[in-house]
Structures are given as C-alpha cells and as structure tokens.
Design a protein around this motif. Sequence first.
Motif: not given
Length: 292
Positions: A168, A170, A264-265, A267-268, A271-272, A274, A276
């Motif tokens: 992700f 992160v 989640i995927n 949203r990622k 570009g929002k 999110f 993990m």
Amino acid sequence: KVEGETPTEKKATAGFYFTVDDEKDIRELRDGEEEEKNRKIKEFIERTVEGIIRVAEEAKIITLPGQNEQIKKILFSRLKDIRSLMETREALASPLIMHNKPLGKKEIELLLTLVEKQRTRVEEVIRTGIVGVVEPVKLKEADIQAMRQPVIDESITQKSGEEKQNEFGVKYGQEEKGTQYYQHIITGPVEEIKHLSLNDFRRLGANPLEAAGRIWEKINLLEDESLIKKDEGTRAWRQSEIYRLYLAIGGESMTEKKSISQVINERKAAGKLFLMPEEFNAVADLNRKLTY
C-alpha cells in the motif's frame, strides 16, 4: 411485629423517612468515602511501584538516567490492570513509549517477575479497599546472575507485516523534521486526539497495533484525572480523522455489499484516503476496548 404497625409501615425502607436534603447528604458522604478509598488504593499502588523500582535499581535492571518515570507509569498501569502482561512487555521494549531508552529482553522479564508477584496483593486491595503494609519486594540472586549471562542475539522481524504495508506504500514510525515519531500526541491534551490525522497516527508506532495502543494508553491514563476526562478522550477519538475514515469504509462495505479489502483497494485506486486492512482491524479492536 410492632403493635399497631400497618403493612405499609412494615415494608417501608430507610429512604421512606428521609427528606431530599437527607438523601443529598448521604450521597455526598458515600461519594466522599469512595473518593478516600480510591485515594488510598492509588497510594498503595504507587508505594508498591516505588518498591519495585528500588529493587530494580539495586539489581541494575534500571541503569539509564530518565528511565524511572516512564517505567513507573507503565508498571502503575499494569498493576491497575489497564495494560495486559503482553502490552506491558511491549511498552517497556518500545523506544516510543520509553523515550528512546527501552529495556533489554532479560531486564524486562526480571522486572515483570517483580510486578507479577505483587499483583495478587494489589488486586486484593482494589477488591476489598483494605490497605495494609506494602510487602517488601524481593528478587532472587539466581535471577540476577542469569541476567548477567551473555545473550544470543535474536533479531525480531516483522517481514510479513512490512510486506503488506509496502503493498500500500504505507510506512510506520518514520522520522519527520529530525524527530522520531509524533510523540506529543502521547502526552498532549484531549484536543490532540480529536485532531489526530491519519499521517499522525502512522507516526505513533512501528505498526498499526502499536499506534492504536498509544491511543488506548492515552485515553486510559485520562482516567487517573477523572472518568469525565476519560469520556472526553473517547469522544475526541470518535471525532478524529481515523475514526471517521473507519466508519466511512465500514459504511461503504455494508451499503455496497463489498468486502472491507475490496473497499480499501477501490479507495486507494481512486486516490482517496484509505486505511490498510491491518489499520482497519486495529481501529476496530480499539473501538471494542473503548466500548467495554
């Protein structure tokens, strides 16, 4: 039976005879007694912690200047049953909580040996409210000698967790502007929890569980001030960006009949903001703790 006593008079409780002012005085008396009981229990735990610290210093478990205060807070939270044994162990080993002065593995185990020996007595005092003499804290010489033996280096890795986080993009516990983590959130006021951003959250610890644990610790420490303060901390958390994002993801999952991972995927990809999956679960666990 008293001669001439009616059934109503026989069944009447003490409250039947009290005025409103009487009841107010009784409530104040009980509140005062409860406050005094809590004060004595707190003092007993503090004296117990001081005894543990004294023995730990003599045994060279605590050696660095500045370690004492954080260790006292951690041990106090363990004896009050705010932290579990595992959470206490993790806190003593955490550079974040220990202000970059964590204890070693053997030192932690010896310290926890001292703490757990006192827990039965502390639990009895908390349950009964009867405060006696603090029993002397002792550590076996064999334990101290074992601590001084060389230790085989066991590197602790979190590869699986890091790989998932890297998927992700992160990272956790990253330095920013020359400072490690986002330390002032841990000790700051309730307002800081309320305005905690997702990026701030990710700087609180080395992983989502540790970051959520820092929030849990902060809110529980507020209880030492008052239950009202703890409630304020909980409400502040529920106004934070992380909590609102958690609700948004959960809401999308339910209304669109999609899994949390799928939401989640998506949203990622869009570009929002999110969380993990590990973060979502850590927040869910924190919320359950705060509810119960």
